[in-house]
Design a protein around this motif. Structure first.
Motif, PDB file in Angstrom:
ATOM      1  N   ALA A 193      -9.329  -1.678   9.524  1.00 49.99           N
ATOM      2  CA  ALA A 193      -7.977  -2.002   9.066  1.00 49.99           C
ATOM      3  C   ALA A 193      -8.016  -2.907   7.838  1.00 49.99           C
ATOM      4  CB  ALA A 193      -7.192  -2.667  10.192  1.00 49.99           C
ATOM      5  N   VAL A 194      -8.922  -3.875   7.839  1.00 48.05           N
ATOM      6  CA  VAL A 194      -9.044  -4.762   6.676  1.00 48.05           C
ATOM      7  C   VAL A 194      -9.501  -3.967   5.448  1.00 48.05           C
ATOM      8  CG1 VAL A 194     -10.316  -6.719   5.715  1.00 48.05           C
ATOM      9  CG2 VAL A 194      -9.459  -6.822   8.059  1.00 48.05           C
ATOM     10  N   THR A 195     -10.444  -3.058   5.651  1.00 50.75           N
ATOM     11  CA  THR A 195     -10.914  -2.220   4.543  1.00 50.75           C
ATOM     12  C   THR A 195      -9.782  -1.369   3.988  1.00 50.75           C
ATOM     13  OG1 THR A 195     -13.135  -2.110   5.490  1.00 50.75           O
ATOM     14  CG2 THR A 195     -12.543  -0.430   3.875  1.00 50.75           C
ATOM     15  N   ARG A 196      -8.977  -0.787   4.892  1.00 51.89           N
ATOM     16  CA  ARG A 196      -7.842   0.028   4.436  1.00 51.89           C
ATOM     17  C   ARG A 196      -6.822  -0.828   3.701  1.00 51.89           C
ATOM     18  NH1 ARG A 196      -5.720   5.027   5.205  1.00 51.89           N
ATOM     19  NH2 ARG A 196      -3.441   5.210   5.122  1.00 51.89           N
ATOM     20  N   TYR A 197      -6.637  -2.061   4.144  1.00 51.81           N
ATOM     21  CA  TYR A 197      -5.730  -2.977   3.449  1.00 51.81           C
ATOM     22  C   TYR A 197      -6.176  -3.175   2.003  1.00 51.81           C
ATOM     23  CZ  TYR A 197      -3.603  -7.445   2.101  1.00 51.81           C
ATOM     24  OH  TYR A 197      -2.939  -8.446   1.427  1.00 51.81           O
ATOM     25  N   GLU A 198      -7.453  -3.391   1.794  1.00 55.50           N
ATOM     26  CA  GLU A 198      -7.984  -3.585   0.448  1.00 55.50           C
ATOM     27  C   GLU A 198      -7.831  -2.313  -0.393  1.00 55.50           C
ATOM     28  OE1 GLU A 198      -8.905  -6.371  -0.775  1.00 55.50           O
ATOM     29  OE2 GLU A 198      -8.927  -7.562   1.077  1.00 55.50           O
ATOM     30  N   GLN A 199      -8.075  -1.178   0.216  1.00 58.50           N
ATOM     31  CA  GLN A 199      -7.926   0.089  -0.511  1.00 58.50           C
ATOM     32  C   GLN A 199      -6.478   0.307  -0.950  1.00 58.50           C
ATOM     33  OE1 GLN A 199      -9.371   2.853   2.412  1.00 58.50           O
ATOM     34  NE2 GLN A 199     -11.521   2.670   1.782  1.00 58.50           N
ATOM     35  N   GLN A 200      -5.551   0.035  -0.060  1.00 63.43           N
ATOM     36  CA  GLN A 200      -4.144   0.230  -0.397  1.00 63.43           C
ATOM     37  C   GLN A 200      -3.661  -0.785  -1.430  1.00 63.43           C
ATOM     38  OE1 GLN A 200      -3.844   3.165   0.404  1.00 63.43           O
ATOM     39  NE2 GLN A 200      -2.069   3.210   1.764  1.00 63.43           N
ATOM     40  N   ARG A 201      -4.239  -1.960  -1.421  1.00 55.83           N
ATOM     41  CA  ARG A 201      -3.902  -2.930  -2.454  1.00 55.83           C
ATOM     42  C   ARG A 201      -4.332  -2.411  -3.824  1.00 55.83           C
ATOM     43  NH1 ARG A 201      -6.238  -8.995  -2.211  1.00 55.83           N
ATOM     44  NH2 ARG A 201      -8.184  -7.840  -2.407  1.00 55.83           N
ATOM     45  N   SER A 202      -5.507  -1.792  -3.888  1.00 48.43           N
ATOM     46  CA  SER A 202      -5.963  -1.194  -5.144  1.00 48.43           C
ATOM     47  C   SER A 202      -5.058  -0.059  -5.580  1.00 48.43           C
ATOM     48  CB  SER A 202      -7.402  -0.698  -4.979  1.00 48.43           C
ATOM     49  OG  SER A 202      -7.851  -0.053  -6.151  1.00 48.43           O
ATOM     50  N   VAL A 203      -4.630   0.780  -4.616  1.00 45.34           N
ATOM     51  CA  VAL A 203      -3.710   1.878  -4.930  1.00 45.34           C
ATOM     52  C   VAL A 203      -2.391   1.327  -5.473  1.00 45.34           C
ATOM     53  CG1 VAL A 203      -2.341   3.756  -3.931  1.00 45.34           C
ATOM     54  CG2 VAL A 203      -4.736   3.465  -3.271  1.00 45.34           C
ATOM     55  N   ALA A 204      -1.895   0.270  -4.857  1.00 46.33           N
ATOM     56  CA  ALA A 204      -0.644  -0.339  -5.310  1.00 46.33           C
ATOM     57  C   ALA A 204      -0.765  -0.860  -6.741  1.00 46.33           C
ATOM     58  CB  ALA A 204      -0.242  -1.475  -4.371  1.00 46.33           C
ATOM     59  N   ASN A 205      -1.887  -1.478  -7.047  1.00 48.79           N
ATOM     60  CA  ASN A 205      -2.088  -1.987  -8.406  1.00 48.79           C
ATOM     61  C   ASN A 205      -2.139  -0.850  -9.431  1.00 48.79           C
ATOM     62  OD1 ASN A 205      -2.184  -4.694  -7.631  1.00 48.79           O
ATOM     63  ND2 ASN A 205      -4.385  -4.624  -7.224  1.00 48.79           N
ATOM     64  N   GLN A 206      -2.798   0.255  -9.062  1.00 50.16           N
ATOM     65  CA  GLN A 206      -2.850   1.404  -9.962  1.00 50.16           C
ATOM     66  C   GLN A 206      -1.460   2.011 -10.162  1.00 50.16           C
ATOM     67  OE1 GLN A 206      -5.426   2.650 -11.741  1.00 50.16           O
ATOM     68  NE2 GLN A 206      -6.680   0.938 -11.015  1.00 50.16           N
ATOM     69  N   ALA A 207      -0.686   2.076  -9.087  1.00 47.42           N
ATOM     70  CA  ALA A 207       0.671   2.618  -9.192  1.00 47.42           C
ATOM     71  C   ALA A 207       1.541   1.730 -10.071  1.00 47.42           C
ATOM     72  CB  ALA A 207       1.282   2.762  -7.801  1.00 47.42           C
ATOM     73  N   LEU A 208       1.376   0.437  -9.965  1.00 49.40           N
ATOM     74  CA  LEU A 208       2.153  -0.483 -10.812  1.00 49.40           C
ATOM     75  C   LEU A 208       1.756  -0.331 -12.272  1.00 49.40           C
ATOM     76  CD1 LEU A 208       2.240  -3.699  -8.592  1.00 49.40           C
ATOM     77  CD2 LEU A 208       4.198  -2.356  -9.363  1.00 49.40           C
ATOM     78  N   LEU A 209       0.478  -0.089 -12.522  1.00 51.81           N
ATOM     79  CA  LEU A 209       0.033   0.140 -13.897  1.00 51.81           C
ATOM     80  C   LEU A 209       0.686   1.391 -14.464  1.00 51.81           C
ATOM     81  CD1 LEU A 209      -1.804  -0.584 -16.276  1.00 51.81           C
ATOM     82  CD2 LEU A 209      -3.628   0.733 -15.174  1.00 51.81           C
ATOM     83  N   LYS A 210       0.748   2.467 -13.677  1.00 50.17           N
ATOM     84  CA  LYS A 210       1.406   3.688 -14.132  1.00 50.17           C
ATOM     85  C   LYS A 210       2.894   3.458 -14.353  1.00 50.17           C
ATOM     86  CE  LYS A 210      -1.729   7.185 -12.251  1.00 50.17           C
ATOM     87  NZ  LYS A 210      -1.995   7.803 -13.560  1.00 50.17           N
ATOM     88  N   ALA A 211       3.499   2.669 -13.467  1.00 51.32           N
ATOM     89  CA  ALA A 211       4.927   2.374 -13.616  1.00 51.32           C
ATOM     90  C   ALA A 211       5.186   1.590 -14.891  1.00 51.32           C
ATOM     91  CB  ALA A 211       5.427   1.595 -12.404  1.00 51.32           C
ATOM     92  N   PHE A 212       4.283   0.693 -15.228  1.00 50.48           N
ATOM     93  CA  PHE A 212       4.424  -0.079 -16.458  1.00 50.48           C
ATOM     94  C   PHE A 212       4.301   0.829 -17.678  1.00 50.48           C
ATOM     95  CE2 PHE A 212       2.913  -2.819 -19.888  1.00 50.48           C
ATOM     96  CZ  PHE A 212       3.833  -3.859 -19.822  1.00 50.48           C
ATOM     97  N   GLU A 213       3.357   1.771 -17.636  1.00 51.84           N
ATOM     98  CA  GLU A 213       3.215   2.728 -18.737  1.00 51.84           C
ATOM     99  C   GLU A 213       4.464   3.589 -18.876  1.00 51.84           C
ATOM    100  OE1 GLU A 213      -0.250   4.892 -17.731  1.00 51.84           O
ATOM    101  OE2 GLU A 213      -1.668   3.308 -18.263  1.00 51.84           O
TER     102      GLU A 213
END
Length: 453
Positions: free
Chosen positions: A96-116
């Motif tokens: 669960a902790v590993t998945r939390y970290e993975q989803q945090r990375s996904v969220a950051n990538q999505a925010l980068l795309k949203a900014f673009e």
């Protein structure tokens, strides 16, 4: 020899009048042909722009930003899962902790795309920045709750009060600030696709009609030119001009056909592809948050009723049945009622749709047993049910939605490829058609003009 000067107002000799008329008719014909090809260029350019925005730029980025909601909701769900595990499920806790970290990375990538995607829009950029700031605060609060939980070393089930209070701050920030902002960000970005589609759905048919009018005029002018030359020079129709007319007709039919294909491709990509993919992404995100409410229902006894109601609200937004409470909803879902609305209402068709619906019913049936264990005070058994059958059925349901999304993604991609392929073929042939028609018109007119030299 005496030169005779023509009086003012006397008609020009035939030798001067005929070449002039040939030049005028030829000029009008060339102008009509130019109008036809200009209309084709404008129409195909508009269609290509729509396909590019919806299929290659904004469309995929909007779907990516929709994944932000899923990533954020899953982050909070994984924190809740870790907290209810206590010290009894070390392997599951680590996962669960590993998945939390993975989803945090996904969220950051999505925010980068949203900014673009926001471009120079200051309002959207402020929204992205606000989500980033709130995400930073959430991570600090969630980290505090996880640290307190690890120190407490409690048994599976509800954690100590200080852990619950720390998690409340984190999940309140997620549910009241982050998730609404993420959802609004997706809606704002989706307006780019909708605005582009509405614009092209209006422009392309209009230009297609202009192509038809211009093509009919061009063919009419070519026929006019041939008839004039045939009557004036008492010859049969010239093969060069006949060939030019045929090529013009082929170009007209091909252009209209391609613009029609592109219009259908845009409609399919938007309605059967993009809209469905985006809807399924939202449904997956809400469903993920919904199953997170199961863990929250278990870990926070004071707010158990609240989390039960939010679970019901989210369930009804995904697949709607008229129900005043969760028990009624469970009964209507599991008894196989077919008249439902909600986000997934239009999507659950065909075999894949039926499979997804059955998977959803299995998940809700597992939820019934899970809540009975919680109400019976069997915390350890409830945690085992939550991490076992409930998770298994939810995973199957989520995978069914993902398969549906991939099917619609395939429809989306094929429609865009088909539209772009038709345009590429048209643009490949148009230069040859223009050159051939130009040469044929010259070949048909020039010999007649030479007769007057």
């Amino acid at each position: 020899m005496t030169l005779v000067q023509a009086r003012p107002g006397t008609p020009l000799p035939v030798e001067r009048g005929v070449p002039g008329r040939i030049r005028v008719i030829s000029g009008i014909t060339v102008a009509s042909l130019a109008l036809l090809f200009a209309a084709l260029a404008v129409g195909s350019s508009a269609a290509r722009d729509g396909l590019q925005v919806i299929g290659r730029d904004a469309g995929p980025q909007v779907v990516a930003t929709a994944g932000l909601y899923l990533a954020l909701s899953d982050m909070d769900a994984q924190v809740a899962n870790v907290l209810v595990m206590g010290d009894g499920y070390p392997r599951e806790r680590e996962a669960a902790v590993t998945r939390y970290e993975q989803q945090r990375s996904v969220a950051n990538q999505a925010l980068l795309k949203a900014f673009e995607l926001s471009g120079d829009n200051p309002a959207e950029r402020r929204t992205v920045q606000s989500v980033l700031d709130a995400l930073g605060r959430y991570e600090r609060l969630a980290g505090q709750a996880l640290l307190l939980d690890e120190r407490s070393g409690h048994a599976p089930g509800p954690p100590p009060g200080e852990v619950v209070r720390a998690y409340r701050d984190a999940t309140d920030l997620m549910r009241q600030v982050l998730l609404p902002q993420a959802y609004n960000l997706t809606l704002e970005n989706g307006t780019i696709v909708r605005r582009t589609y509405d614009e092209k759905a209006f422009t392309v048919p209009l230009v297609r009609d202009a192509v038809v009018v211009a093509g009919v005029i061009a063919i009419g002018c070519l026929i006019w030119l041939q008839i004039f030359l045939a009557r004036r020079f008492r010859r049969i129709l010239g093969p060069a001009l006949m060939a030019a007319t045929v090529i013009t007709a082929v170009a007209l039919v091909s252009g209209v056909s391609v613009l029609g294909q592109d219009l259908r491709a845009l409609r399919t990509a938007k309605s059967d592809g993009f809209d469905s993919v985006l809807t399924l992404a939202k449904a997956r995100a809400i469903s993920n948050s919904m199953q997170g409410d199961q863990s929250r229902y278990l870990l926070d006894e004071e707010r158990a009723d609240t989390y039960e109601h939010t679970y019901l609200d989210k369930s009804m937004s995904v697949i709607y049945f008229e129900a005043g409470n969760l028990d009624t909803y469970h009964r209507k879902v599991t008894t196989g009622a077919k008249d439902f609305l909600g986000l997934l209402g239009p999507e659950l068709v065909g075999k894949q749709g039926n499979d997804a619906l059955e998977a959803y019913r299995d998940f809700q049936a597992a939820d019934v047993k899970f809540r009975r264990l919680v109400l019976g005070g069997q915390a350890n058994e409830a945690v085992a049910e939550r991490l076992g059958p409930v998770t298994t059925t939810f995973t199957a349901y989520d995978e069914a939605l993902l398969e549906l999304a991939e099917t619609h993604q395939g429809v989306f991609k094929r429609a865009i490829d088909r539209g772009e392929g038709a345009l590429n073929t048209l643009w490949l042939l148009l230069p040859f058609a223009i050159g051939a028609i130009g040469l044929l018109v010259i070949a048909g007119v020039w010999p007649r003009l030479k007769e007057y030299r």
